[in-house]
Design an enzyme around this catalytic site. Structure first.
Site, PDB file in Angstrom:
ATOM      1  N   THR A  84      -8.367   6.701  -2.153  1.00  0.00           N
ATOM      2  CA  THR A  84      -9.711   6.182  -2.379  1.00  0.00           C
ATOM      3  C   THR A  84     -10.731   7.286  -2.117  1.00  0.00           C
ATOM      4  OG1 THR A  84      -9.547   5.277  -0.138  1.00  0.00           O
ATOM      5  CG2 THR A  84      -9.305   3.725  -1.956  1.00  0.00           C
ATOM      6  N   LYS A 120       0.989  14.452   1.504  1.00  0.00           N
ATOM      7  CA  LYS A 120      -0.359  14.760   1.024  1.00  0.00           C
ATOM      8  C   LYS A 120      -0.550  16.266   0.816  1.00  0.00           C
ATOM      9  CE  LYS A 120      -2.421  10.676   3.273  1.00  0.00           C
ATOM     10  NZ  LYS A 120      -3.074   9.880   2.219  1.00  0.00           N
ATOM     11  N   HIS A 173       0.795  -1.238   0.000  1.00  0.00           N
ATOM     12  CA  HIS A 173       0.000   0.000   0.000  1.00  0.00           C
ATOM     13  C   HIS A 173       0.821   1.279   0.000  1.00  0.00           C
ATOM     14  CE1 HIS A 173      -3.980  -1.826   0.814  1.00  0.00           C
ATOM     15  NE2 HIS A 173      -3.262  -2.742   1.445  1.00  0.00           N
ATOM     16  N   LYS A 198     -14.391   8.568  -4.029  1.00  0.00           N
ATOM     17  CA  LYS A 198     -15.657   8.891  -3.354  1.00  0.00           C
ATOM     18  C   LYS A 198     -16.155  10.274  -3.756  1.00  0.00           C
ATOM     19  CE  LYS A 198     -13.899   6.083   0.382  1.00  0.00           C
ATOM     20  NZ  LYS A 198     -13.075   6.080   1.604  1.00  0.00           N
ATOM     21  N   LYS A 200      -8.299  13.765   4.891  1.00  0.00           N
ATOM     22  CA  LYS A 200      -7.434  12.583   4.856  1.00  0.00           C
ATOM     23  C   LYS A 200      -6.450  12.719   6.002  1.00  0.00           C
ATOM     24  CE  LYS A 200      -6.286  13.929   0.557  1.00  0.00           C
ATOM     25  NZ  LYS A 200      -6.374  12.818  -0.366  1.00  0.00           N
ATOM     26  N   ARG A 201      -5.662  11.655   6.268  1.00  0.00           N
ATOM     27  CA  ARG A 201      -4.622  11.785   7.278  1.00  0.00           C
ATOM     28  C   ARG A 201      -3.735  12.985   6.955  1.00  0.00           C
ATOM     29  NH1 ARG A 201      -4.388   7.824  11.540  1.00  0.00           N
ATOM     30  NH2 ARG A 201      -2.325   8.680  11.933  1.00  0.00           N
TER      31      ARG A 201
HETATM   32  C1  475 Z   1      -2.292   4.564   0.741  1.00  0.00           C
HETATM   33  N1  475 Z   1      -1.253   2.520   6.158  1.00  0.00           N
HETATM   34  C2  475 Z   1      -3.420   5.033  -0.142  1.00  0.00           C
HETATM   35  C3  475 Z   1      -4.706   3.026   0.586  1.00  0.00           C
HETATM   36  O1  475 Z   1      -4.659   1.013  -0.655  1.00  0.00           O
HETATM   37  C4  475 Z   1      -4.239   3.834  -0.605  1.00  0.00           C
HETATM   38  C5  475 Z   1       0.862   1.670   7.006  1.00  0.00           C
HETATM   39  C6  475 Z   1       1.551   1.181   8.098  1.00  0.00           C
HETATM   40  C7  475 Z   1       0.918   1.052   9.292  1.00  0.00           C
HETATM   41  C8  475 Z   1      -0.395   1.429   9.399  1.00  0.00           C
HETATM   42  N2  475 Z   1      -1.059   1.910   8.338  1.00  0.00           N
HETATM   43  C9  475 Z   1      -0.464   2.029   7.165  1.00  0.00           C
HETATM   44  C10 475 Z   1      -0.986   2.612   4.863  1.00  0.00           C
HETATM   45  O2  475 Z   1       0.067   2.292   4.370  1.00  0.00           O
HETATM   46  C11 475 Z   1      -2.066   3.141   4.046  1.00  0.00           C
HETATM   47  O3  475 Z   1      -3.144   3.446   4.547  1.00  0.00           O
HETATM   48  N3  475 Z   1      -1.839   3.262   2.745  1.00  0.00           N
HETATM   49  C12 475 Z   1      -2.879   3.747   1.872  1.00  0.00           C
HETATM   50  O4  475 Z   1      -3.590   2.640   1.370  1.00  0.00           O
HETATM   51  C13 475 Z   1      -5.439   1.783   0.191  1.00  0.00           C
HETATM   52  O5  475 Z   1      -5.360   4.274  -1.311  1.00  0.00           O
HETATM   53  O6  475 Z   1      -2.884   5.721  -1.238  1.00  0.00           O
HETATM   54  O7  475 Z   1      -1.624   5.688   1.259  1.00  0.00           O
END
Ligand code: 475
Length: 831
Positions: free
Chosen positions: A666, A564, A367, A670, A558-559
């Site tokens: 995502t 970002k 991700h 939306k 968003k976060r």
């Molecule tokens: C991306 N979270 C988005 C979304 O694929 C993408 C990492 C480590 C520990 C805890 N949480 C994380 C992520 O890496 C994360 O939320 N990534 C996001 O995943 C779904 O749409 O671009 O930033």
């Protein structure tokens, strides 16, 4: 006797308002020991949910029975996060009982909305990764896949954010204080999860060297099940969340020694494993408790999967035929050594057979490419906590390195890069490498992101195993993100083109033809206005602040993260302020800028951004010269529920990450679905949104991935950009010199230093001029409402690709090998 039973069953599952009312009253009395006269709202809410649960239970049981009888291939989605939000609306939409429950509440003297708002969000996730898991559960059930979520039932979800004097304050999210009626605890489903101890070699009857994991300590994982209904198809899948509990026989000796209190205190220690969600989004913090959580999830889930499997099949070598396990990021990747351990140590298979089963059963999703997010567990920590697993990881690595040598010859650097164990001062296990080596498919979450991982972080692996890498562009569930959150728009669409879009989102293309239908377009734009007014009413009631509903609602939610670039929109807000001050008579297109999002508690820069946004907002909102022209507002405690209110009210969707850094996004999907126009960079899924809606219907600006690389290579200097753009320079000077925080003029120096002396790693200054130009395009377009709403409608009409139903079909076909199950005999035929 059987007639009374069935009579009772009929009452319980009646789908009409009268039987629903009867059940609510009955639950008040017999489940909660109160009655309609004395119950408070919370109790009423609880009986409503229990009455919904009654209507899910038969389908829940029938669905599981059918899977068993047909030996359906099961899909297990393992994730440390499930950001499911509230469940009541969703369950009623999927059961097609919204109106009946609404009427039942009304007849009993309650307003449905008020009851719905009692529910706490199940906020068991940080952001995108966790919300994606929730959308996937909805789609798997809707497509009729035997898809199950496995996660942790945290006592405390993502912290509650408060704003004090402009600063973020974190408060515990005690979402289970009064329990949740959605979860069924299953004392019959409980597994020991072992830690510590040591790996002991021995020789088995056949003379083979084997290992036993001995002298372990353990906790129990107790199953809590939440039903996941599909959309009007009778399918109810399951989300199983594990809660940590202590072993019953807890240290009886200490009781004898009178150390009763210590023993009870130990219970507390065991239960701490499922106490709290780590609030870090994309920052790896190598804490032992987190590692325990990850193994706790993996171990209990694999035990559950294998127990279930063995009830229906007798040969574990067929596991990949009947089971697919998807790891949501590297967090569950201990599944690789744990499945190996079970197959070898407990089931007696040899290495090769175990490896074949493991690789074919597992797959893993990446991700993010941000290096600071990649999990690297210190070998020393694993040696202590999971000695047998570490031993297996070493063996996996040894065999893998041999293959690397076979494949690439003696390329020492490559071997070092690809090794699962990184050597050095603190040797550590690279969980991503483990995931690529130990699974059959690795997927990126958007086309651009997949290309990037192949070219950058996983390049060596791609050269060795090109067939393992695949793209699965993310999606969102249209049930929650249109039908539920934007009922007026959903109803309008259905009245025009029917309701097939709910499960076939690409059918929204039929709306393309409506752009010239004046009557329709009037209704479409009226709905946006209505949604803005609804949001304004909410903000007025909760914050006492009056949003200008005539203005462009420009939203970034968003976060909070440097990549970002919330800072870029904040700078734009300040620049607009300066412009209006300098040109009081110039016409401006009114704008209301809205932010929301949480910062990781340890992320100082992100927290400073929040303070800055609030300082800039104060300046703007308290200046009478801005009236009717500019507003800026930070909404606290961003959540799924808040997103459901904000997104339908948005005119502009801010998707402005530094190119190459947002894996997919995502929220972008939306917003587009709800008719907001995207202002964004060519990053993540924005690229594919542009392809779908057409270049004229999205406002793209800024550096591309290649542009970013080129600029860095040729030597970027943020000072040049600072000096070249007057408006930008003015804002940065103001931030630096205390214009927005006169009582503490140096407060924002960390921000301005990172932009100037720090050379602006996220290229805010490099992209700002293009961004400001793009914002002018937004103004120009918004000034022609007919044009604007055409663009908006093309967004709604053309983003069908981003339904998570499509994403899940792609996973089912290319990764899980269960395409034959898709929609089998369960096609939704309309209401
Ligand atoms: C991306 N979270 C988005 C979304 O694929 C993408 C990492 C480590 C520990 C805890 N949480 C994380 C992520 O890496 C994360 O939320 N990534 C996001 O995943 C779904 O749409 O671009 O930033």
């Amino acid at each position: 006797m059987s007639t009374t039973t069935s009579k009772k069953l009929n009452v319980k599952t009646g789908m009409d308002t009268e039987s629903i009312k009867a059940d609510i009253l009955s639950h008040l009395r017999y489940s909660l020991a109160t009655d309609i006269e004395t119950a408070n709202k919370k109790e009423f809410y609880k009986s409503v949910v229990l009455s919904v649960m009654d209507r899910l239970h038969d389908s829940w049981l029938n669905t599981q029975k059918e899977y068993r009888e047909k030996k359906t291939k099961k899909i297990y989605y393992i994730s440390m996060e499930f950001l499911i939000g509230r469940l009541l609306d969703n369950a009623l939409v999927n059961l097609n009982l919204e109106q009946e429950f609404r009427d039942a509440c009304k007849d009993l003297g309650y307003d449905y909305e008020e009851i719905r708002d009692i529910e706490n969000d199940a906020a068991l996730g940080n952001g995108g990764l966790g919300r994606l898991a929730a959308c996937f559960l909805d789609s798997m059930a809707t497509l009729g896949l035997a898809g199950f979520g496995y996660g942790i039932k945290y006592d405390y979800g993502i912290f509650k954010q408060k704003i004090h004097d402009g600063y973020q304050i974190e408060r515990p999210d005690d979402w289970l204080r009064f329990g949740t009626p959605w979860a069924t605890t299953r004392p019959s489903v409980m597994y020991p999860v072992r830690f510590y101890g040591r790996s002991v070699p021995y020789t088995d009857e056949d003379g083979h060297l084997r290992f036993k994991w001995e002298n372990t300590q353990h906790v129990y994982a107790l199953a809590n099940d939440i039903p996941m209904p599909g959309f009007r198809n009778g399918v109810v899948n399951n989300l199983r969340l594990w809660k940590a509990t202590s072993p019953k026989s807890l240290d009886l000796t200490s009781f004898n020694q009178g150390e009763y209190i210590n023993a009870v205190r130990d219970i507390e220690l065991h239960e701490n494993i499922s106490r709290v969600l780590y609030p870090n989004d994309k920052i790896f913090v190598g804490q032992e408790l987190r590692l325990k959580q990850e193994y706790f999830l993996v171990s209990s889930t694999l035990q559950d999967i294998l127990r279930e499997y063995k009830q229906q099949h007798d040969d574990l070598r067929d596991l990949p035929k009947y089971v697919a396990i998807q790891c949501n990021d590297t967090h569950p990747n201990l599944a690789v050594p744990d499945l190996m351990r079970i197959l070898m140590d407990e089931e007696g298979f040899d290495w090769e057979t175990s490896w074949d089963i493991t690789v074919k059963t597992l797959s893993y999703t990446n991700h993010t490419v941000l290096p600071e997010a990649l999990e690297k567990w210190p070998v020393s920590m694993l040696r202590n906590l999971l000695p047998r697993h570490l031993q297996i990881i070493y063996e996996i690595n040894k065999r893998f390195i041999n293959k690397v040598h076979e494949h690439f010859g003696d390329d020492v650097n490559r071997v070092r890069r690809m090794s699962i164990i990184s050597e050095g001062e603190q040797p550590s296990v690279q969980m991503a490498n483990l995931g690529i080596v130990g699974t059959h498919k690795v997927n990126g979450v958007a086309a651009l992101h997949t290309d990037l991982i192949k070219k950058t972080i996983f390049r060596d692996f791609f050269e060795m195993y090109p067939e393992r890498f695949t793209n699965k562009t993310n999606g969102i569930t249209p049930r929650r993100w249109l039908k539920q959150c934007n009922k007026p728009l959903a109803d309008l669409i259905t009245s025009e083109i029917g309701d097939s879009w709910i499960t076939h989102l690409s059918d929204l293309r039929k709306l393309d033809d409506k752009v010239n239908d004046k009557k329709f377009m009037k209704k479409y734009s009226d709905i946006k206005q209505q949604n803005k007014e609804r949001l304004a009413a909410y903000v007025k009631e909760n914050y006492g602040f009056e949003l200008n509903t005539k203005a462009i609602f420009d939203i970034q939610i968003k976060r909070i993260h440097e990549y970002k670039r919330q800072l870029m929109l904040a700078i734009y807000a300040a620049a607009q302020y300066n412009y209006i001050k300098a040109n009081p008579d110039a016409p401006v297109v009114p704008r209301t800028i809205i932010f929301a999002g949480k910062a990781a508690p340890g992320y100082a820069m992100a927290k400073m951004f929040i303070k800055l946004i609030n300082s800039i907002s104060d300046k703007i909102n308290n200046d009478p010269d801005m009236e009717g022209k500019l507003q800026c507002f930070f909404l606290d405690n961003y959540s799924v529920t808040l997103a459901e209110q904000l997104i339908p009210a948005a005119d502009v969707s801010e998707q402005i990450s530094t190119a190459g850094m947002e894996a997919s996004g995502t929220g972008n999907m939306k917003f587009a679905l709800n008719g907001a126009v995207t202002i964004g960079t060519l990053d993540g899924a924005n690229v594919e949104i542009k392809e779908e809606v057409g270049d004229e219907n999205i406002i793209i600006f800024g550096l591309t991935v290649e542009g970013v690389e080129e600029l860095r290579r040729s030597g970027y200097s943020s000072w040049e950009y600072y000096n070249a753009d007057k408006a930008l320079k003015q804002v940065i000077d103001q931030i630096r010199d205390g214009f927005f925080e006169p009582d503490h003029p140096s407060l924002f120096h960390t921000i301005t230093n990172s932009l100037l002396d720090g050379n602006d790693y996220f290229l805010v200054l490099a992209d700002y001029p293009a961004y400001a130009e793009a914002q002018k395009e937004v103004d120009a377009l918004y000034s022609k409402p007919d044009e604007w709403f055409k663009v908006a409608l093309y967004n709604t009409a053309r983003v069908g690709k981003f339904s998570s139903d499509r994403t899940i079909s792609d996973y089912a076909t290319d990764i899980w090998g269960c395409e034959d199950q898709l929609n089998k005999g369960r096609e939704y035929q309309g209401s």
